[in-house]
Write a protein that holds these residues in place. Structure first.
Motif, PDB file in Angstrom:
ATOM      1  N   ASN A  14       1.264  23.631   8.510  1.00 18.15           N
ATOM      2  CA  ASN A  14      -0.171  23.409   8.657  1.00 18.15           C
ATOM      3  C   ASN A  14      -0.842  24.713   9.126  1.00 18.15           C
ATOM      4  N   PRO A  15      -1.662  25.334   8.262  1.00 16.39           N
ATOM      5  CA  PRO A  15      -2.133  24.902   6.951  1.00 16.39           C
ATOM      6  C   PRO A  15      -0.995  24.793   5.929  1.00 16.39           C
ATOM      7  N   PHE A  16      -1.245  24.011   4.856  1.00 14.13           N
ATOM      8  CA  PHE A  16      -0.234  23.831   3.826  1.00 14.13           C
ATOM      9  C   PHE A  16      -0.854  24.040   2.448  1.00 14.13           C
ATOM     10  N   ASN A  17       0.027  24.247   1.482  1.00 11.45           N
ATOM     11  CA  ASN A  17      -0.421  24.480   0.104  1.00 11.45           C
ATOM     12  C   ASN A  17       0.105  23.359  -0.783  1.00 11.45           C
ATOM     13  N   ALA A  18       1.321  23.514  -1.301  1.00 10.94           N
ATOM     14  CA  ALA A  18       1.853  22.526  -2.232  1.00 10.94           C
ATOM     15  C   ALA A  18       2.233  21.223  -1.535  1.00 10.94           C
ATOM     16  N   GLU A  19       2.842  21.330  -0.353  1.00 13.75           N
ATOM     17  CA  GLU A  19       3.255  20.115   0.339  1.00 13.75           C
ATOM     18  C   GLU A  19       3.433  20.398   1.824  1.00 13.75           C
ATOM     19  N   THR A  20       3.476  19.299   2.581  1.00 14.02           N
ATOM     20  CA  THR A  20       3.812  19.369   3.999  1.00 14.02           C
ATOM     21  C   THR A  20       4.567  18.102   4.347  1.00 14.02           C
ATOM     22  N   THR A  21       5.198  18.093   5.492  1.00 13.56           N
ATOM     23  CA  THR A  21       5.942  16.921   5.941  1.00 13.56           C
ATOM     24  C   THR A  21       5.372  16.445   7.266  1.00 13.56           C
ATOM     25  N   LEU A  22       4.995  15.189   7.305  1.00 13.16           N
ATOM     26  CA  LEU A  22       4.531  14.589   8.549  1.00 13.16           C
ATOM     27  C   LEU A  22       5.744  14.048   9.296  1.00 13.16           C
ATOM     28  N   ARG A  23       5.858  14.421  10.557  1.00 18.39           N
ATOM     29  CA  ARG A  23       6.986  13.991  11.383  1.00 18.39           C
ATOM     30  C   ARG A  23       6.441  13.193  12.571  1.00 18.39           C
ATOM     31  N   GLU A  67      -2.052   1.492  18.847  1.00 20.96           N
ATOM     32  CA  GLU A  67      -2.003   2.894  19.248  1.00 20.96           C
ATOM     33  C   GLU A  67      -2.236   3.780  18.034  1.00 20.96           C
ATOM     34  N   VAL A  68      -3.000   4.857  18.198  1.00 21.19           N
ATOM     35  CA  VAL A  68      -3.353   5.734  17.087  1.00 21.19           C
ATOM     36  C   VAL A  68      -3.230   7.189  17.518  1.00 21.19           C
ATOM     37  N   LYS A  69      -2.663   8.003  16.644  1.00 17.90           N
ATOM     38  CA  LYS A  69      -2.674   9.456  16.835  1.00 17.90           C
ATOM     39  C   LYS A  69      -3.170  10.102  15.551  1.00 17.90           C
ATOM     40  N   THR A  70      -4.023  11.113  15.696  1.00 24.63           N
ATOM     41  CA  THR A  70      -4.626  11.792  14.544  1.00 24.63           C
ATOM     42  C   THR A  70      -4.414  13.297  14.671  1.00 24.63           C
ATOM     43  N   ILE A  71      -4.053  13.954  13.573  1.00 25.02           N
ATOM     44  CA  ILE A  71      -3.931  15.409  13.556  1.00 25.02           C
ATOM     45  C   ILE A  71      -4.760  15.963  12.400  1.00 25.02           C
ATOM     46  N   LYS A  72      -5.319  17.147  12.610  1.00 22.89           N
ATOM     47  CA  LYS A  72      -6.124  17.787  11.583  1.00 22.89           C
ATOM     48  C   LYS A  72      -5.234  18.651  10.699  1.00 22.89           C
ATOM     49  N   LEU A  73      -5.428  18.547   9.390  1.00 19.09           N
ATOM     50  CA  LEU A  73      -4.667  19.318   8.421  1.00 19.09           C
ATOM     51  C   LEU A  73      -5.608  20.234   7.654  1.00 19.09           C
ATOM     52  N   GLU A  74      -5.122  21.412   7.304  1.00 19.18           N
ATOM     53  CA  GLU A  74      -5.885  22.344   6.472  1.00 19.18           C
ATOM     54  C   GLU A  74      -5.121  22.596   5.187  1.00 19.18           C
ATOM     55  N   HIS A  75      -5.779  22.321   4.060  1.00 20.67           N
ATOM     56  CA  HIS A  75      -5.149  22.558   2.758  1.00 20.67           C
ATOM     57  C   HIS A  75      -5.754  23.805   2.127  1.00 20.67           C
ATOM     58  N   ARG A  76      -4.886  24.752   1.769  1.00 26.50           N
ATOM     59  CA  ARG A  76      -5.341  26.007   1.159  1.00 26.50           C
ATOM     60  C   ARG A  76      -4.575  26.268  -0.114  1.00 26.50           C
ATOM     61  N   LYS A  77      -5.276  26.762  -1.101  1.00 22.81           N
ATOM     62  CA  LYS A  77      -4.637  27.113  -2.378  1.00 22.81           C
ATOM     63  C   LYS A  77      -3.919  28.433  -2.250  1.00 22.81           C
ATOM     64  N   ILE A  82       7.728  11.910   6.477  1.00 19.50           N
ATOM     65  CA  ILE A  82       7.129  11.544   5.190  1.00 19.50           C
ATOM     66  C   ILE A  82       6.641  12.821   4.522  1.00 19.50           C
ATOM     67  N   ARG A  83       7.089  13.072   3.294  1.00 20.45           N
ATOM     68  CA  ARG A  83       6.654  14.261   2.566  1.00 20.45           C
ATOM     69  C   ARG A  83       5.316  13.981   1.883  1.00 20.45           C
ATOM     70  N   ILE A  84       4.371  14.873   2.074  1.00 20.95           N
ATOM     71  CA  ILE A  84       3.043  14.743   1.479  1.00 20.95           C
ATOM     72  C   ILE A  84       2.881  15.788   0.380  1.00 20.95           C
TER      73      ILE A  84
END
Length: 298
Positions: free
Chosen positions: A221-230, A288-298, A266-268
């Motif tokens: 994070n930031p990610f391009n093609a994929e990222t994995t949420l853990r 219960e909720v947790k939120t994270i911000k993701l940045e997607h860049r080409k 989970i692979r995104i």
């Protein structure tokens, strides 16, 4: 009259939902046993045991295709379970959590109807909460939710409004009582924002103050093609993962179901994501909720 129409609404929805056959798999066998046991306990007027059994059934079978959801039966069990009005607050809270598990239209409408029954019995020190009931009905009608039961909702609203006016007139004529408030209330003020959709399923606290989510991160994070949420869970729980764009639109959703304690991934695949900011959200059945911000860049 209002209660009669609510009962007819429940029967109508029950007939629609219950007409579907149970899928023939091992889960269905468990579901069948739970449903039959729940009804047997109701027949024997064992209300608390019936309540516990049918609640287990509804949660266990929430995402099973063609399952019977048994909300009218549970409504009856809760009604006779005790003499305490507080049972309706507990029931409403539980229903909001169950609604979060499955938002298909018939399941949604059956659950919402059960939420409406909780307004017929409880507002501590005030009596029947007609404003809450009317606000929920208006939301369903204005947004064309539960379209299969529109005529029932219209009749229910008409009778609730008539009862509301009667109560208001009685308090106005009484020199001691304060005139009854008939102003509209919002779903948010009723803590029923879950009716608007899964993304509003936040509950203020988790049962017993427990924290089931130990960690929630993105591997890249930031990610391009994929990222994995853990994510790491302290206890077994039902989870849901969603990713929203900056405008609040869901671009990814995955109902993972019941998860064991420990680490999960989970692979995104982000190849189709436009460049920009996103928000990944992990929710548990307890709220219960947790939120994270993701940045997607080409």
């Amino acid at each position: 009259m209002k209660i009669i129409f609510t009962f007819l609404f429940a029967v109508f929805l029950a007939a629609t939902v219950y007409s579907q056959p149970i899928a023939l798999d091992t889960t269905a066998d468990v579901c069948t046993q739970l449903a039959e046991s729940g009804h047997s306990l109701i027949q024997g007027s064992q209300w608390k045991a019936a309540n516990d059994t049918i609640r287990t059934y509804i949660v266990h079978c929430a995402n099973q295709s063609g399952s019977f959801h048994q909300f009218p039966s549970l409504d009856g069990a809760v009604q006779f379970m005790s003499d305490s009005n507080n049972r309706w607050l507990d029931y409403r809270t539980w229903l909001k959590q169950v609604l979060y598990l499955n938002m298909d239209s018939l399941y949604y409408c059956s659950d919402v109807n059960s939420i409406l029954t909780t307004f017929q019995y409880l507002v501590p020190n005030k009596g029947i909460d007609l404003r809450g009931e009317i606000s929920v009905i208006d939301f369903l009608l204005d947004n064309n939710k539960c379209s299969v039961a529109t005529s029932f909702l219209l009749k229910l609203r008409k009778n609730a409004r008539a009862d509301q006016v009667t109560i208001w007139r009685d308090t106005v004529k009484d020199s001691i009582k304060t005139p009854f408030d008939t102003s509209d209330v919002s779903l948010e003020s009723l803590d029923l924002q879950i009716l608007r959709g899964i993304q509003f399923a936040v509950q203020p606290t988790t049962p017993h103050g427990s924290n089931r989510i130990a960690a929630f991160i993105a591997s890249t994070n930031p990610f391009n093609a994929e990222t994995t949420l853990r994510y790491d869970l302290n206890e077994a729980t039902l989870v849901q993962i969603e990713i929203y764009d900056a405008l609040g639109n869901i671009v990814y959703a995955d109902g993972e179901g019941l998860q064991d304690p420990g680490d999960h991934t989970i692979r995104i695949d982000g190849k189709s994501f436009p460049t920009g900011s996103y928000f990944a959200r992990l929710s548990t059945f307890s709220g219960e909720v947790k939120t994270i911000k993701l940045e997607h860049r080409k």
